[in-house]
Write an enzyme that holds these catalytic residues in place. Structure first.
Site, mmCIF file in Angstrom:
data_model
loop_
_atom_site.group_PDB
_atom_site.id
_atom_site.type_symbol
_atom_site.label_atom_id
_atom_site.label_comp_id
_atom_site.label_asym_id
_atom_site.label_seq_id
_atom_site.Cartn_x
_atom_site.Cartn_y
_atom_site.Cartn_z
ATOM 1 N N SER A 127 -2.404 0.731 -4.535
ATOM 2 C CA SER A 127 -3.265 1.883 -4.177
ATOM 3 C C SER A 127 -4.343 1.969 -4.881
ATOM 4 C CB SER A 127 -1.824 3.328 -4.240
ATOM 5 O OG SER A 127 -2.364 4.174 -3.836
ATOM 6 N N ASN A 128 -4.642 3.120 -3.613
ATOM 7 C CA ASN A 128 -6.351 3.431 -4.132
ATOM 8 C C ASN A 128 -6.216 4.988 -4.605
ATOM 9 O OD1 ASN A 128 -8.354 2.311 -2.855
ATOM 10 N ND2 ASN A 128 -8.519 3.323 -1.075
ATOM 11 N N ASP A 143 0.662 -1.206 0.192
ATOM 12 C CA ASP A 143 0.084 0.372 0.101
ATOM 13 C C ASP A 143 0.853 1.090 -0.291
ATOM 14 O OD1 ASP A 143 -2.311 1.986 0.474
ATOM 15 O OD2 ASP A 143 -1.876 1.641 2.791
ATOM 16 N N TYR A 203 -0.350 5.169 0.808
ATOM 17 C CA TYR A 203 -0.673 5.448 1.603
ATOM 18 C C TYR A 203 -0.293 5.461 2.808
ATOM 19 C CZ TYR A 203 -1.728 9.071 -2.784
ATOM 20 O OH TYR A 203 -1.378 9.059 -3.764
ATOM 21 N N ARG A 235 -9.333 12.837 6.362
ATOM 22 C CA ARG A 235 -8.818 10.838 6.241
ATOM 23 C C ARG A 235 -10.384 10.630 6.004
ATOM 24 N NH1 ARG A 235 -6.120 7.708 3.457
ATOM 25 N NH2 ARG A 235 -5.171 6.084 4.866
#
Lengths: 214, 214
Positions: free
Chosen positions: A114-115, A9, A11, A40
């Site tokens: 990752s998103n 991942d 972040y 967030r």
């Protein structure tokens, strides 16, 4: 099956998002922590809600939307100049101190999953100077983590069976989504919080990348 | 198209979840608010994450899991007796003061559409004495709100086209999920928070059910 690839991942796992909080604090003294926490939380909520609604938007848009919401909710005046500055922090995040040395130590293939949409993710990876075999974004699937097809993307793009893939995330729900899919999983518990109760357990819980022993 | 049915969310919309907070405060003085907020946040997160992971569990289990997490996170000792007592609050929630009179006023067909599993939802509706044409749970679909198939369930079970259905929820993301699906939507903004930024707007924002004019 021996581990053939490690998938990370981005972040909060490799890249330290603390600088974003610092910038929030700079703009709104005394409110930085509260704003960045709400920002967030909304950013993640919106990824899950939009995925379920089948109304995907790129992570850069979702992140902007979440910032607008959070400022509005806290009564903080946000103009385009401030929001641009805050969103820009996301493409120049620092690495956690444990990252560079640990990545050198891992001799498997390495990838990011990752998103983050490519408009955020690619410049971030480039400025950090890290080298990966693949930098994969959910953007091509139009659905966010922890949908199983996201983890399948790493299988397809690396050409490695899921049993041969190790997945590393500091987000417990992401780690457990990957475990549910079938990866071998390390959860980096940077914040010392309990394991989420989603019906799965990580294979290992570590405090930093240093502690990952292959 | 004229409105032929009104469909209501249950928890927080018709039924006041405040009693749960009061019971938390009774068990852990000074911590009730923080615990119930974290419990609620995790309860929702788990519904979204499990839906995306395709690991559905009934809302009663998810609610229990979220309570376990929240207590563990806050360092509060939770035994089976306490957790049973807290979960029991969910089946005896009071109605908001605006509900009974408003429901009498609406002459359309009326239904509940809830994340709640029948083991929680049916006894709650029964003890409140409210009468509906249908009490619909996502449980039969094994996916939670705001997935479009959840809202489709109301269309199928009421036999009314989506354009003829009005949807009422105090959860903005639920209201917007219903709007994205195609319902006419009232968001009850009980907490006076901003509209979520999910690409849709409610047709009307009201403070209570009293303000819904058909």
């Amino acid at each position: 099956m021996a581990l053939q690839a490690l998938v990370f991942d981005a972040y909060g796992t490799l890249y330290d998002v603390h600088a974003v909080m610092r910038r929030c604090e700079e703009f709104w003294p005394g409110k930085g922590m509260q704003l960045s926490q709400l920002w967030r939380a909304k950013q993640l909520e919106y990824t899950w809600q939009r995925s379920l609604m089948r109304r995907y938007m790129p992570f850069s848009s979702v992140t902007d939307d979440a910032l607008q919401y959070a400022c509005s909710s806290l009564g903080l005046a946000l103009d385009r100049k401030k929001s641009d500055a805050l969103l820009e922090e996301y493409v120049k995040l620092a690495l956690y101190p444990d990252v560079r040395k640990s990545l050198d130590r891992f001799k498997t293939r390495k990838a990011i999953l990752s998103n983050g949409s490519p408009d955020m993710l690619d410049p971030l990876v480039q400025q950090s100077g890290l080298k990966f075999d693949a930098v994969l974004s959910v953007d091509q699937l139009k659905v966010f983590k922890p949908a199983p097809e996201v983890y399948q993307l790493a299988v397809d793009r690396l050409g490695v069976a899921k049993e041969g893939i190790g997945f590393v995330s500091s987000n417990c729900w992401d780690a457990l989504g990957a475990k549910s899919f079938g990866f071998r999983v390390w959860w980096i518990n940077r914040l010392k919080v309990p394991v989420d109760r989603l019906g799965f357990q990580p294979d290992a819980i570590v405090g930093s990348l240093d502690e990952i022993l292959l």
